[in-house]
Design an enzyme around this catalytic site. Structure first.
Site, PDB file in Angstrom:
ATOM      1  N   SER B 675       0.863  -1.176   0.000  1.00  0.00           N
ATOM      2  CA  SER B 675       0.000   0.000   0.000  1.00  0.00           C
ATOM      3  C   SER B 675       0.893   1.218   0.000  1.00  0.00           C
ATOM      4  O   SER B 675       2.112   1.113   0.179  1.00  0.00           O
ATOM      5  CB  SER B 675      -0.903   0.021   1.232  1.00  0.00           C
ATOM      6  N   SER B 677       2.143   3.043  -2.103  1.00  0.00           N
ATOM      7  CA  SER B 677       3.212   3.128  -3.115  1.00  0.00           C
ATOM      8  C   SER B 677       4.586   2.933  -2.483  1.00  0.00           C
ATOM      9  O   SER B 677       5.542   3.631  -2.798  1.00  0.00           O
ATOM     10  CB  SER B 677       3.155   4.475  -3.842  1.00  0.00           C
ATOM     11  N   LYS B 841      11.459   6.050  -6.974  1.00  0.00           N
ATOM     12  CA  LYS B 841      10.335   6.535  -6.166  1.00  0.00           C
ATOM     13  C   LYS B 841       9.141   5.614  -6.391  1.00  0.00           C
ATOM     14  O   LYS B 841       9.099   4.877  -7.372  1.00  0.00           O
ATOM     15  CB  LYS B 841       9.960   7.953  -6.614  1.00  0.00           C
ATOM     16  N   GLU B 845       0.155   4.684  -6.791  1.00  0.00           N
ATOM     17  CA  GLU B 845      -1.030   5.517  -6.609  1.00  0.00           C
ATOM     18  C   GLU B 845      -0.978   6.796  -7.427  1.00  0.00           C
ATOM     19  O   GLU B 845      -2.011   7.337  -7.810  1.00  0.00           O
ATOM     20  CB  GLU B 845      -1.191   5.835  -5.119  1.00  0.00           C
TER      21      GLU B 845
END
Lengths: 286, 885
Positions: B675, B677, B841, B845
């Site tokens: 969850s 990201s 990164k 989402e």
């Protein structure tokens, strides 16, 4: 199994009837199916789409895919377009036209085009056969005149004029697998002078039962549609038409106001496109 | 007398009633677990098989109708059918399978088309596959895979930055993959749930003992009285408020009150109406507006006015700055519940061994699930084993427990394996949703178009239980500025209890809703100032060295300007195209109007100002095989591949030589939840550390003549390492100032579309999506995330609306089909983050945050219709056009 035997069984016991199963199973939610049902796909008498005399007979076991593959006159283009918009290929391969009218929702995809084709419904029971016009057969949302001991054995469509052209428009919120917000079927034929000699218009999803627009048809019948001015007159008729036949509701798919507005707009477009088709026949065969 | 037919080339006879669904017959009576079931209603196409060569939904076929006919399922076609084999390969090469639950249906549905035409056009492929839903991929790679089976190229670069085929891909395309409903042992008992038929109800049981005694095949019934531990769970400790079974009052339609367990054959036909319970409907509140009325009874004792929690961020003086602004834009938007609609409904089974319990099924958060089950059963967490099967999509909702406590409780008491499969309706009724939002914003800028101030007020419908509502309430104020520099800012959120299904986590935790309001306001301001809409955003983009609205300052990692710059050419071209198309449309009296929209987004990766560690373990066994214990659950997004790629690079061992051991709480350490990201960033860092550490240890053993001579440890490893990474964050003060996330990802997307101004129908034409991913670990998987996210954003913008009690199936609740997704061009921007593994990164989402506002801004650009009540269905678009004129 033979049709006669199936009718005998039905006479003794009002079993559920199954064909393509595309309505039968979803209606069960996730419950188990009743162990026994009359399966119309097993009855050889009910197969096929055939021209018998002056009528096309669509057997109760005939699927949308069979309709798409059948060699039919251009007047059937609208119903073929409706067939392509039924659910998905998987549904078209299974679902039958007769099944579509047997527990008809207001959004049953086949009903507007069949109404416009002046279809009638053949019902058989152990004691005999009767025929009812489709518009009388459907009595309400998911209700029909079929009695528990009857089978709908076929839909009959009077052989259309060779000059009849048709189109079908379905409005939905996505591309496939969609229940319509509104849909309409437009059938027009013109005579050699370019005057409308048959006009059938039907709208679905805007009333409990899909409706023919008889008053508008009457107004259009006999009109000339050759010139831009004449076509503008047709448009003006639609613009001012009250659509009293329709009684749309607000639901998750759209508002009542929206449905009326959009039917008017789409009817104009679809009618003009069918008129163009009719005119192109007369230009090919002057 | 049985029903005889040909199944995958062999004759089979099944003793079943003629009306039995073919799908169930194949799965439960003929071992064809490659046939998946997603809806049982012909709405999703997962169960597509070939009946005499034609695609059909097996859930709609009475088995009696296949007598004497031939059925082909994916597993059979993969043995014999060259076009299917080739297509399966093409799916792998193109990255067309993500979670893989819809893949068998897609491959089977495409087979008749490819038998006719090996190089079909896109439209033919769409027509063939329009009946199979996919929630992960956005369909574009599926189309590419189907249309290009004849031109396959292999990508051999498995290093970081390469796009090797997903390491868990092969079973997904052969039908061998085992999902949550595919793993239960044959002797498992079957559990069915008794649920509230009303939004709010009191209830009383009849004679349950008599029911069990008198119902053949039923072994037991369980209610809240049978819970040995605590009948309460949740996901954030201070907010544990949800019971496994309601005790006296049901707070939402679909809430469980009891579970019935029995033999599979009996439970198949079990009718919940036969269960002795009577419900009494009580007055329910379904919106925050109603729930916050002072006269309304609280759903939960401690929540005054039913406000569950609030979030707040403030910097500068927004009120004064708004007053002083040259231009202001005020926007009020309303969004509805959005259903995750993963194609795999919740399922799983539990088995008790001694005083331990093991659970197998779909999840996004195995360790959190484990701890919840331990507390519900009143046992130690180490006595619970949670094994993740392949998970058929999650998008946030499979973080929460749903099936788990039901089967755990039953298996614990009965000491027999117990299995449950949610129906689509149960899944939609009872699991979490995206929060409906009512958001009011005001943004102000100076005469040069510099945004100076923002005020944000958001009320979120959190449903009957907290779930991830606190996260939504806290995340939204931190993100509602968008990736822009705004000096004066004040944002407040409230999450409010109602008698609806619990709202929880859904890709973006409320940020997509907030971005809609903010990005509409930005368009409005740009138009007022008379600036190009992209230039306006670039002018205000957050830059390195400037504080965010929480006062965090980055030194080199902010990539929003780069994303916007990357769109510049596409933006210019798209605007030219739209202008020309509109000129022609007006000249031809056409009803079509063309428009382009743009929006940005940002998203902080990982937990907000809270510890969020991941641990990755690896070892080398006596055979010299490197084993990677990878507990970051792969729900389709590709963690198995990305984590393994990172580990492989850091360790210097080829990806193909690594043995992957996936999520099982007994053998894989806690890699946190899938969850926020966070997996590429957090678990990726742990994998990088573990890879480097293992390499160092192995090199020390470099001169060892034979690995098999070395002593092995308790895990069978000659060497092993375990490394943990926890992102550096700092707490937020009472004004929300601090360092909530170590890493943010950035995004900008543009949408081109056409509006039919007579019907309000929107036709999407093209998307260009620029995403700053820091470092693209696996570009093909990233594109898959982007396309899938855009598809979900399209659903949010144009068609999706869950109405409790009304749209509990996939024909009334619409998600995009293959015909609804236009081409999506991905531009991968790499502004390395010092904290990210290789600079990477998070992305999961970010991908849907800009989509809906870009679409809404394009609709406005095309037609002047400003739709603020989502979804923008044709009726709302047309109403907004009429309002404008």
């Amino acid at each position: 199994m033979s049709l006669a035997l199936a009718l005998k069984q039905l006479a003794n016991n009002p079993l559920p009837v199954i064909a393509g199963g595309t309505d039968f199973y979803p209606a069960l939610q996730d419950g188990a199916a009743p162990a026994h049902a009359i399966d119309v796909t097993q009855l050889s008498e009910l197969k096929g789409i055939t021209l018998i005399g002056n009528e096309w007979r669509i057997g109760a076991a005939a699927t949308w895919t069979e309709l798409l593959q059948a060699d039919l006159p251009p007047a059937f283009n609208a119903i073929k377009a409706a067939a392509r918009d039924v659910g998905s290929v998987q549904i078209q391969n299974r679902a039958t036209l007769v099944g579509n009218i047997c527990e008809p929702s207001p959004a049953a995809d086949g009903v507007p085009t069949l109404l416009a084709l002046d279809a009638s419904v053949e019902l058989q029971h152990a004691g005999g056969t009767r025929r009812i016009a489709l518009q009388n057969f459907i009595t309400g949302v998911r209700t029909t005149q079929r009695k528990p001991d009857e089978l709908v054995t076929a839909i009959y469509v009077p052989a259309p004029l060779n000059t009849e052209r048709s189109a079908f428009t379905k409005l939905g919120a996505r591309s496939y697998l969609v229940i319509s917000i509104a849909m309409l079927a437009v059938h027009i034929s013109t005579n050699e002078q370019g005057h409308i000699n048959r006009c059938a218009l039907a709208v679905g999803s805007c009333s409990p039962i899909a409706q023919r627009l008889f008053d508008l048809e009457t107004a259009l019948n006999g009109l000339a549609i050759n010139t831009a001015t004449e076509q503008q007159a047709v448009q003006a008729l639609i613009q001012s038409y009250p659509f009293n036949e329709l009684s749309p509701i607000d639901d998750v798919r759209g508002t009542a106001d929206y449905r009326l507005t959009v039917v008017r707009a789409v009817l104009q477009r679809t009618l003009l496109s069918v008129i163009q088709q009719c005119l192109s026949i007369s230009s090919v065969h002057p | 007398m049985g029903i005889e037919f040909e199944l995958n080339g062999a004759n089979i006879v099944l003793e079943l009633p003629a009306t039995h669904r073919l799908s169930d017959a194949l799965r439960e009576h003929a071992q064809c677990r490659d046939v998946k079931v997603g809806c049982n209603a012909g709405d999703c196409g997962l169960c597509t098989v070939l009946l005499n060569g034609d695609a059909v939904c097996a859930c709609l076929v009475p088995i009696g109708q296949v007598a004497g006919k031939r059925i082909d399922t994916l597993s059979g076609l993969m043995q014999t059918e060259a076009v299917t084999q080739r297509l399966a390969n093409s799916f792998l090469m193109h990255g067309a399978a993500q979670c893989g639950i819809c893949t068998p249906g897609l491959l089977v549905a495409a087979t008749p088309l490819l038998r006719e035409n090996k190089t079909p056009c896109e439209q033919a492929a769409k027509d063939a596959l329009g009946g199979v839903l996919c929630r992960c991929t956005g369909y574009r790679k599926i189309l590419a895979a189907v249309c290009n089976t004849e031109a396959l190229t292999t990508n051999n670069n498995a290093r970081v930055g390469g796009s090797p085929m997903r390491v868990d891909g092969y079973p997904k395309v052969t039908g061998a993959e085992q999902f949550a409903d595919d793993v239960a042992p044959e002797n498992a008992l079957v559990l069915k749930v008794i649920r509230s038929p009303y939004h709010r109800a009191s209830f009383s049981f009849g004679d349950i003992d008599a029911f069990v005694a008198n119902t053949e095949g039923v072994h037991a019934v369980f209610t809240h009285n049978d819970i040995p531990g605590v009948n309460q769970f949740g996901v954030i400790p201070p907010f544990f408020d949800q019971p496994v079974f309601a005790e006296s009052e049901c707070r939402f339609k679909g809430e469980p009150v009891a579970a019935v367990v029995g033999d599979a054959g009996v439970m198949h036909a079990f009718n919940p109406d036969s269960f002795p319970v009577s419900f009494n409907a009580l007055e329910a509140v379904l919106t925050p507006e109603e729930a916050m009325q002072p006269t309304v009874k609280r759903l939960h004792e401690n929540s005054e006015h039913n406000v569950m929690c609030e979030g707040f961020v403030q910097c500068g003086d927004a009120k004064s700055a708004l007053k002083a602004a040259s231009h202001t834009a005020t926007v009020h938007i309303e969004t509805g519940f959005v259903e995750h609609a993963y194609l795999e409904p919740e399922a799983g089974y539990a088995i008790r061994q001694g005083n331990r319990i093991s659970l197998y099924g779909c999840t996004q958060a195995p360790y959190m699930n484990r701890d919840s089950i331990a507390s519900i059963l009143g046992i130690d967490a180490k006595d619970v084993q949670m094994v993740s099967t392949a998970t058929g999509g999650g998008f946030g909702s499979k973080l929460d427990i749903s099936w788990q406590p039901l089967v755990a409780l039953a298996a614990w008491h009965l000491k027999q394996p117990v299995r449950v499969t949610f129906s689509r309706r149960e899944s939609m009724q009872s699991t979490t949703k995206r929060h409906p939002a009512s958001i009011q914003v005001q943004f102000g800028c100076d005469e040069h178009g510099k945004v100076t101030a923002a005020h944000f007020d958001g009320v979120f419908n959190t449903g009957a239980y907290a779930s991830w509502g606190p996260t939504v309430a806290n995340r939204v104020p931190i993100h509602a500025s968008g990736p822009y520099r705004i000096a004066h800012y004040r944002a407040r959120t409230q999450a409010v209890y109602t008698h609806c299904a619990p709202s929880g986590a859904f890709r973006g935790f409320g940020v997509p809703q907030a971005a809609i309001a903010q990005e509409i306001a930005f368009d409005d301001l740009a138009n007022q100032v008379g600036m190009d809409r992209l230039a306006f955003r670039l002018h205000n983009a957050l830059r390195n060295g400037e504080p965010t609205i929480t006062g965090q300052v980055f030194d080199g990692a902010v990539g929003i300007s780069e994303c916007l710059n990357a769109l510049e050419k596409a933006w210019t071209d798209a605007n030219k195209r739209a202008t020309l198309a509109n000129k022609n449309a007006i000249a031809e009296h056409s009803h079509q109007r063309f428009g382009v929209g743009i929006a940005s987004g940002w998203y902080g990766c990982g937990n907000t100002s809270l510890p969020n560690p991941s641990t990755i373990k690896a070892g080398v066994n006596a055979d010299g095989v490197v084993c990677l214990h990878q507990g970051a659950v792969d729900i389709g997004q590709g963690a198995n591949t990305v984590i393994a790629q990172i580990f492989s690079d850091a360790c210097g061992v080829d990806l193909a030589d690594i043995r992957l051991i996936s999520s099982d709480t007994d053998i894989t350490p806690d890699a946190g939840k899938t969850s926020a990201s966070r997996q590429t960033f957090v678990s990726g860092n742990a994998a990088k550390l573990a890879g480097a550490a293992l390499r160092k240890k192995m090199l020390r053993l470099g001169n060892t003549p034979s690995w098999s001579d070395l002593p092995v440890d308790g895990d069978g490893y000659v060497v092993q390492v375990s490394e943990t990474y926890d992102p550096p964050t700092l707490p937020l003060d009472e004004n929300g100032q601090g360092v909530p996330y170590a890493v943010y990802g950035y995004a900008a997307q543009l949408a081109e579309l056409c509006v039919d101004i007579e019907t309000g129908q929107v036709t999407l034409l093209n998307f260009v999506a620029a995403h700053d991913v820091g470092k693209a670990i696996n570009p093909v998987l990233i594109e898959g995330q982007i396309q899938g996210g855009v598809a979900q954003g399209i659903g949010l913008a144009l068609m999706e609306s869950f109405i409790p009690g009304r749209t509990e199936n996939l024909h009334d609740y619409l998600i995009p089909t293959i015909g609804d997704i236009p081409p999506i061009e991905s531009i991968l921007v790499e502004v390395a983050d010092p904290h990210g593994p290789f600079g990477a990164k998070g992305l999961g989402e970010h991908v849907l945050i800009p989509t809906a506002p870009a679409i809404l801004n394009a609709i406005y650009h095309a037609s002047g219709a400003r739709v603020t009540n989502l979804p923008a269905t044709p009726d709302k678009v047309l109403a907004a056009i009429s309002k404008d004129t």
